[in-house]
Enzyme design. Structure first.
Site, PDB file in Angstrom:
ATOM      1  N   LYS A 115     -13.257   0.091  15.428  1.00 47.10           N
ATOM      2  CA  LYS A 115     -11.946  -0.577  15.558  1.00 47.10           C
ATOM      3  C   LYS A 115     -11.420  -0.473  16.994  1.00 47.10           C
ATOM      4  O   LYS A 115     -10.816  -1.406  17.505  1.00 47.10           O
ATOM      5  CB  LYS A 115     -10.933   0.033  14.587  1.00 47.10           C
ATOM      6  CG  LYS A 115     -11.162  -0.425  13.167  1.00 47.10           C
ATOM      7  CD  LYS A 115     -10.214   0.195  12.187  1.00 47.10           C
ATOM      8  CE  LYS A 115     -10.579  -0.269  10.784  1.00 47.10           C
ATOM      9  NZ  LYS A 115      -9.933   0.483   9.725  1.00 47.10           N
ATOM     10  N   LYS A 160       8.364 -17.151 -10.908  1.00 47.22           N
ATOM     11  CA  LYS A 160       7.594 -16.032 -11.455  1.00 47.22           C
ATOM     12  C   LYS A 160       6.367 -16.553 -12.217  1.00 47.22           C
ATOM     13  O   LYS A 160       6.508 -17.429 -13.073  1.00 47.22           O
ATOM     14  CB  LYS A 160       8.502 -15.216 -12.380  1.00 47.22           C
ATOM     15  CG  LYS A 160       7.837 -13.986 -12.925  1.00 47.22           C
ATOM     16  CD  LYS A 160       8.765 -13.214 -13.847  1.00 47.22           C
ATOM     17  CE  LYS A 160       7.985 -12.110 -14.527  1.00 47.22           C
ATOM     18  NZ  LYS A 160       8.744 -11.505 -15.612  1.00 47.22           N
ATOM     19  N   LYS A 202     -10.808  -4.056  18.640  1.00 51.01           N
ATOM     20  CA  LYS A 202      -9.409  -4.458  18.887  1.00 51.01           C
ATOM     21  C   LYS A 202      -9.004  -4.235  20.345  1.00 51.01           C
ATOM     22  O   LYS A 202      -7.841  -4.401  20.685  1.00 51.01           O
ATOM     23  CB  LYS A 202      -8.471  -3.698  17.953  1.00 51.01           C
ATOM     24  CG  LYS A 202      -8.733  -3.986  16.474  1.00 51.01           C
ATOM     25  CD  LYS A 202      -7.665  -3.432  15.562  1.00 51.01           C
ATOM     26  CE  LYS A 202      -8.085  -3.571  14.103  1.00 51.01           C
ATOM     27  NZ  LYS A 202      -6.968  -3.879  13.210  1.00 51.01           N
ATOM     28  N   ASN A 217       0.855  -1.199   0.000  1.00 51.70           N
ATOM     29  CA  ASN A 217       0.000   0.000   0.000  1.00 51.70           C
ATOM     30  C   ASN A 217       0.888   1.245   0.000  1.00 51.70           C
ATOM     31  O   ASN A 217       2.114   1.135  -0.067  1.00 51.70           O
ATOM     32  CB  ASN A 217      -0.951  -0.030   1.202  1.00 51.70           C
ATOM     33  CG  ASN A 217      -0.190  -0.098   2.501  1.00 51.70           C
ATOM     34  OD1 ASN A 217       0.555   0.803   2.850  1.00 51.70           O
ATOM     35  ND2 ASN A 217      -0.336  -1.220   3.213  1.00 51.70           N
ATOM     36  N   PRO A 243      -2.611 -12.158  10.381  1.00 52.48           N
ATOM     37  CA  PRO A 243      -2.896 -11.945  11.807  1.00 52.48           C
ATOM     38  C   PRO A 243      -3.037 -10.454  12.072  1.00 52.48           C
ATOM     39  O   PRO A 243      -2.408  -9.634  11.396  1.00 52.48           O
ATOM     40  CB  PRO A 243      -1.645 -12.499  12.498  1.00 52.48           C
ATOM     41  CG  PRO A 243      -0.574 -12.461  11.467  1.00 52.48           C
ATOM     42  CD  PRO A 243      -1.250 -12.660  10.145  1.00 52.48           C
ATOM     43  N   ILE A 275      -1.950  -7.687  14.238  1.00 57.60           N
ATOM     44  CA  ILE A 275      -0.845  -7.476  15.181  1.00 57.60           C
ATOM     45  C   ILE A 275      -1.336  -6.740  16.423  1.00 57.60           C
ATOM     46  O   ILE A 275      -1.076  -7.129  17.566  1.00 57.60           O
ATOM     47  CB  ILE A 275       0.276  -6.674  14.485  1.00 57.60           C
ATOM     48  CG1 ILE A 275       0.785  -7.457  13.272  1.00 57.60           C
ATOM     49  CG2 ILE A 275       1.399  -6.329  15.452  1.00 57.60           C
ATOM     50  CD1 ILE A 275       1.496  -6.616  12.242  1.00 57.60           C
TER      51      ILE A 275
HETATM   52  O1  PMT Z   1       3.063   5.986   6.558  1.00 59.57           O
HETATM   53  P1  PMT Z   1       2.488   7.311   6.120  1.00 59.57           P
HETATM   54  O2  PMT Z   1       2.623   7.511   4.622  1.00 59.57           O
HETATM   55  O3  PMT Z   1       3.024   8.457   6.913  1.00 59.57           O
HETATM   56  O4  PMT Z   1       0.912   7.282   6.367  1.00 59.57           O
HETATM   57  C1  PMT Z   1       0.417   7.190   7.664  1.00 59.57           C
HETATM   58  C2  PMT Z   1      -0.768   6.216   7.750  1.00 59.57           C
HETATM   59  C3  PMT Z   1      -1.942   6.794   6.965  1.00 59.57           C
HETATM   60  C4  PMT Z   1      -0.390   4.863   7.197  1.00 59.57           C
HETATM   61  C5  PMT Z   1      -1.102   6.073   9.275  1.00 59.57           C
HETATM   62  O5  PMT Z   1      -1.356   7.336   9.787  1.00 59.57           O
HETATM   63  C6  PMT Z   1      -2.311   5.188   9.486  1.00 59.57           C
HETATM   64  O6  PMT Z   1      -3.445   5.609   9.452  1.00 59.57           O
HETATM   65  N1  PMT Z   1      -2.006   3.884   9.754  1.00 59.57           N
HETATM   66  C7  PMT Z   1      -3.007   2.825   9.896  1.00 59.57           C
HETATM   67  C8  PMT Z   1      -3.419   2.410   8.534  1.00 59.57           C
HETATM   68  C9  PMT Z   1      -4.360   1.255   8.496  1.00 59.57           C
HETATM   69  O7  PMT Z   1      -4.184   0.443   7.662  1.00 59.57           O
HETATM   70  O8  PMT Z   1      -5.284   1.182   9.399  1.00 59.57           O
HETATM   71  P2  PMT Z   1      -6.339  -0.052   9.498  1.00 59.57           P
HETATM   72  O9  PMT Z   1      -7.628   0.630   9.629  1.00 59.57           O
HETATM   73  O10 PMT Z   1      -6.215  -1.042   8.420  1.00 59.57           O
HETATM   74  O11 PMT Z   1      -5.892  -0.782  10.806  1.00 59.57           O
HETATM   75  C10 PMT Z   1      -6.304  -0.362  12.104  1.00 59.57           C
HETATM   76  C11 PMT Z   1      -5.180  -0.549  13.092  1.00 59.57           C
HETATM   77  O12 PMT Z   1      -4.869  -1.942  13.219  1.00 59.57           O
HETATM   78  C12 PMT Z   1      -3.904   0.125  12.725  1.00 59.57           C
HETATM   79  O13 PMT Z   1      -3.330   0.620  13.903  1.00 59.57           O
HETATM   80  C13 PMT Z   1      -3.040  -0.975  12.106  1.00 59.57           C
HETATM   81  O14 PMT Z   1      -1.644  -0.745  12.310  1.00 59.57           O
HETATM   82  C14 PMT Z   1      -3.518  -2.173  12.912  1.00 59.57           C
HETATM   83  N2  PMT Z   1      -3.467  -3.440  12.171  1.00 59.57           N
HETATM   84  C15 PMT Z   1      -4.236  -3.623  11.060  1.00 59.57           C
HETATM   85  C16 PMT Z   1      -4.233  -4.835  10.417  1.00 59.57           C
HETATM   86  C17 PMT Z   1      -3.392  -5.878  10.909  1.00 59.57           C
HETATM   87  N3  PMT Z   1      -3.346  -7.045  10.306  1.00 59.57           N
HETATM   88  N4  PMT Z   1      -2.646  -5.659  11.986  1.00 59.57           N
HETATM   89  C18 PMT Z   1      -2.651  -4.464  12.622  1.00 59.57           C
HETATM   90  O15 PMT Z   1      -1.929  -4.278  13.620  1.00 59.57           O
END
Ligand code: PMT
Length: 402
Positions: free
Chosen positions: A339, A288, A343, A210, A307, A309
């Site tokens: 969330k 590939k 979580k 991403n 998973p 995290i």
């Molecule tokens: O890196 P930059 O370019 O500076 O951009 C910053 C950002 C936009 C990436 C950052 O500010 C941000 O919003 N990060 C979370 C992005 C995200 O994917 O959020 P989510 O809604 O998918 O996940 C929610 C939370 O669970 C997050 O804290 C994520 O780290 C955590 N998570 C999600 C999925 C997973 N499998 N494990 C996790 O720990």
């Protein structure tokens, strides 16, 4: 002095003879890695030319509040938001008086009113003017409002007097500016921070990822280290230098990130800023993938859940204080609150990534933090460094109350 590295400093130059030292100050700040934008008062221009400071700072000098061309490039509000620190050197008696009264009658005083960044003044004036009760009352008022004063020093003055009122030397000012970024709020605490994207392999040459650049997570790590914490930063593949005093662990996939985080436990506070891939290809092809005529123009990838995290660490017996991020393009607060609950988090930082000037891979951010009582605290648009320091201060407060 790593603490100034990549810090954005608006240097205000007032109208005093010490303005000649501002040229050296710009050089010192830049030598330490800071980005400097200069704002000069009308008086400042009488003592040193904007061209000198433009050449040294590498950017046009900002002069007038009502200059449409300058405002179109970087207006007073943008400058105020851009700054991690507004440092005024020299700060004359007149400038101190205007700032103490909240007057905003030129570009520099307007930037000071409009900024959320710390403001520091390096007073420079004749010793009698410094000692005058009016200046001392202004000094008290400025200190009471949280504005910092660097100096003045004592010694012989340009006018021939001897006494208090000399502006500090450039290196002393650079050190004092660096100290503004040290808070000690998290001394003795271990912070685990995730940052950047993850990469999920499809075959040996392709992967799913991403747009996360890691800037937000790295800024948080830097701010946490400046707050005195021991910081472990677990990051996906990004092209960013490691902040000073931060232990960095590079990983590739979500599963790697989970393993690295588990190995780094226990911690006091977890901040999950990484954009972790929710899914990965079920099978990573050993070679590939070739275009397959039997599947026509399409390719089907079977994906499986990665998973979570954050949820995994928040579910442990030695659970830290957990702060998540929610990157959303719609229904920001509703989805973020969900969330937080799902979580089992203490706080969630809602990040509107539909707006390209904030969120993924941008220099700035603007976020709302939501707590378990669904109270929302907003942090308006500013550099990621600035947002990170504000977030770390907020998180430290909430952690202490927990
Ligand atoms: O890196 P930059 O370019 O500076 O951009 C910053 C950002 C936009 C990436 C950052 O500010 C941000 O919003 N990060 C979370 C992005 C995200 O994917 O959020 P989510 O809604 O998918 O996940 C929610 C939370 O669970 C997050 O804290 C994520 O780290 C955590 N998570 C999600 C999925 C997973 N499998 N494990 C996790 O720990």
């Amino acid at each position: 002095m790593q603490r100034l590295y990549r810090k954005r400093i608006v240097l205000g130059v007032g109208g005093g003879i010490a303005a000649y030292k501002s040229a050296e100050l710009v050089r010192r700040l830049r030598d330490h890695g800071a980005e400097v934008r200069v704002v000069m008062t009308q008086g400042g221009r009488e003592f040193i030319t904007p061209l000198t400071l433009q050449a040294l700072s590498g950017h046009p000098v900002h002069l007038d509040l009502l200059d449409p061309a300058a405002e179109a490039a970087m207006g007073h509000i943008e400058l105020a938001r851009w700054a991690d620190l507004v440092l005024i050197a020299p700060a004359t008696a007149d400038l101190m008086a205007r700032l103490a009264q909240g007057v905003a009658n030129d570009l520099l005083t307007t930037v000071v009113l409009a900024t959320n960044a710390p403001v520091a003044l390096a007073p420079a004036m004749n010793q009698a003017m410094w000692a005058d009760p009016a200046t001392q009352a202004n000094r008290e008022q400025l200190l009471a409002r949280g504005i910092r004063l660097f100096g003045p020093g004592s010694g012989s003055q340009a006018c021939g007097d001897i006494g208090m009122g000399r502006m500090l030397e450039a290196e002393e000012l650079a050190r004092a500016a660096a100290d503004c970024f040290e808070t000690g709020m998290l001394t003795g605490k271990h912070l685990l921070i995730t940052a950047g994207p993850t990469q999920e392999n499809i075959d040996p040459v392709r992967y799913i990822t991403n747009h996360s650049s890691g800037k937000m997570g790295f800024a948080l790590a830097e701010a946490a280290a400046e707050a005195g914490a021991r910081v472990t930063l677990v990051t996906g593949p990004v092209f960013l230098p490691t902040p000073d005093r931060v232990q960095r662990i590079d990983v590739v996939s979500a599963r790697d990130m989970l393993a690295a985080c588990e190995a780094a436990m226990p911690c006091d506070i977890l901040i999950a800023a990484a954009a972790v891939a929710d899914y990965r290809p079920e099978v990573v092809a050993p070679h590939k993938l070739k275009k397959d005529p039997s599947t026509g123009d399409g390719l089907l990838l079977q994906m499986v859940r990665n998973p979570d995290i954050l949820a995994t660490l928040a579910g442990r017996a030695d659970r830290p204080f957990c702060v998540g991020f929610a990157a959303e393009t719609e229904n920001l607060l509703e989805y973020a609150t969900r969330k937080l609950r799902d979580k089992n988090l203490d706080l969630i930082v809602a990040n509107d990534v539909a707006n390209p000037s904030i969120g993924f891979n941008s220099e700035d951010n603007a976020v709302s933090v939501i707590d378990r009582q669904q109270h929302e605290t907003r942090f308006g648009q500013a550099s990621k460094g600035h947002i990170a320091r504000a977030l770390v201060a907020f998180i430290a407060e909430r952690y202490k109350e927990s």
